[in-house]
Motif scaffolding. Structure first.
Motif, short mmCIF file in Angstrom:
data_model
loop_
_atom_site.label_atom_id
_atom_site.label_comp_id
_atom_site.label_asym_id
_atom_site.label_seq_id
_atom_site.Cartn_x
_atom_site.Cartn_y
_atom_site.Cartn_z
N MET A 163 0.84 -1.18 0.00
CA MET A 163 0.00 0.00 0.00
C MET A 163 0.89 1.25 0.00
O MET A 163 1.88 1.33 0.72
N SER A 164 0.53 2.22 -0.83
CA SER A 164 1.36 3.42 -0.96
C SER A 164 1.14 4.39 0.21
O SER A 164 0.17 4.29 0.94
N LYS A 165 2.07 5.33 0.33
CA LYS A 165 1.98 6.33 1.38
C LYS A 165 0.85 7.32 1.07
O LYS A 165 0.53 7.56 -0.10
N VAL A 166 0.28 7.90 2.11
CA VAL A 166 -0.75 8.92 1.94
C VAL A 166 -0.05 10.27 1.87
O VAL A 166 0.78 10.60 2.71
N LYS A 167 -0.38 11.05 0.83
CA LYS A 167 0.28 12.34 0.64
C LYS A 167 -0.50 13.46 1.33
O LYS A 167 -1.73 13.47 1.30
N THR A 168 0.22 14.40 1.91
CA THR A 168 -0.37 15.59 2.48
C THR A 168 -0.80 16.52 1.35
O THR A 168 -0.10 16.64 0.35
N ASN A 169 -1.95 17.17 1.50
CA ASN A 169 -2.42 18.12 0.51
C ASN A 169 -1.50 19.35 0.51
O ASN A 169 -1.31 19.99 1.54
N SER A 170 -0.92 19.68 -0.63
CA SER A 170 0.07 20.75 -0.73
C SER A 170 -0.52 22.11 -0.38
O SER A 170 0.14 22.93 0.26
N GLY A 171 -1.75 22.37 -0.80
CA GLY A 171 -2.39 23.64 -0.48
C GLY A 171 -2.66 23.78 1.00
O GLY A 171 -2.50 24.85 1.58
N ALA A 172 -3.03 22.69 1.64
CA ALA A 172 -3.36 22.71 3.07
C ALA A 172 -2.11 22.93 3.92
O ALA A 172 -2.15 23.66 4.90
N LYS A 173 -0.99 22.34 3.52
CA LYS A 173 0.21 22.50 4.34
C LYS A 173 0.75 23.92 4.27
O LYS A 173 1.47 24.35 5.17
N LYS A 174 0.40 24.68 3.21
CA LYS A 174 0.79 26.08 3.12
C LYS A 174 -0.14 26.98 3.92
O LYS A 174 0.25 28.07 4.31
N ARG A 175 -1.38 26.55 4.13
CA ARG A 175 -2.39 27.40 4.74
C ARG A 175 -2.59 27.19 6.24
O ARG A 175 -3.08 28.08 6.93
N PHE A 176 -2.28 26.02 6.74
CA PHE A 176 -2.56 25.69 8.14
C PHE A 176 -1.28 25.31 8.87
O PHE A 176 -0.33 24.82 8.28
N ALA A 177 -1.29 25.53 10.21
CA ALA A 177 -0.16 25.15 11.05
C ALA A 177 -0.69 24.68 12.39
O ALA A 177 -1.73 25.15 12.86
#
Length: 65
Positions: free
Chosen positions: A1-15
């Protein structure tokens, strides 16, 4: 099973905060600032916290549990 990717837009907008809450920026601070009052612009400068209704969906985008 492949890794789950973080949403690129979300990682720029939230902390994440130290206590585990999710910080976000306010909208309406990018352009057409001349007609907004200083008080309104100052209030929009400060970070907000993601509403409890949206925390689950934001955590899924950030691949948090």
């Amino acid at each position: 099973m492949s890794k789950v990717k973080t949403n690129s837009g979300a990682k720029k907008r939230f902390a994440l905060t130290g206590s585990g809450k999710i910080k976000r920026k306010h909208a309406y601070k990018r352009h057409i600032l001349t007609k907004k009052t200083k008080k309104q612009k100052l209030a929009l400068t400060h970070d907000g916290i993601v509403a409890s209704a949206n925390v689950k969906s934001v955590k899924e985008l950030l691949c948090l549990r």
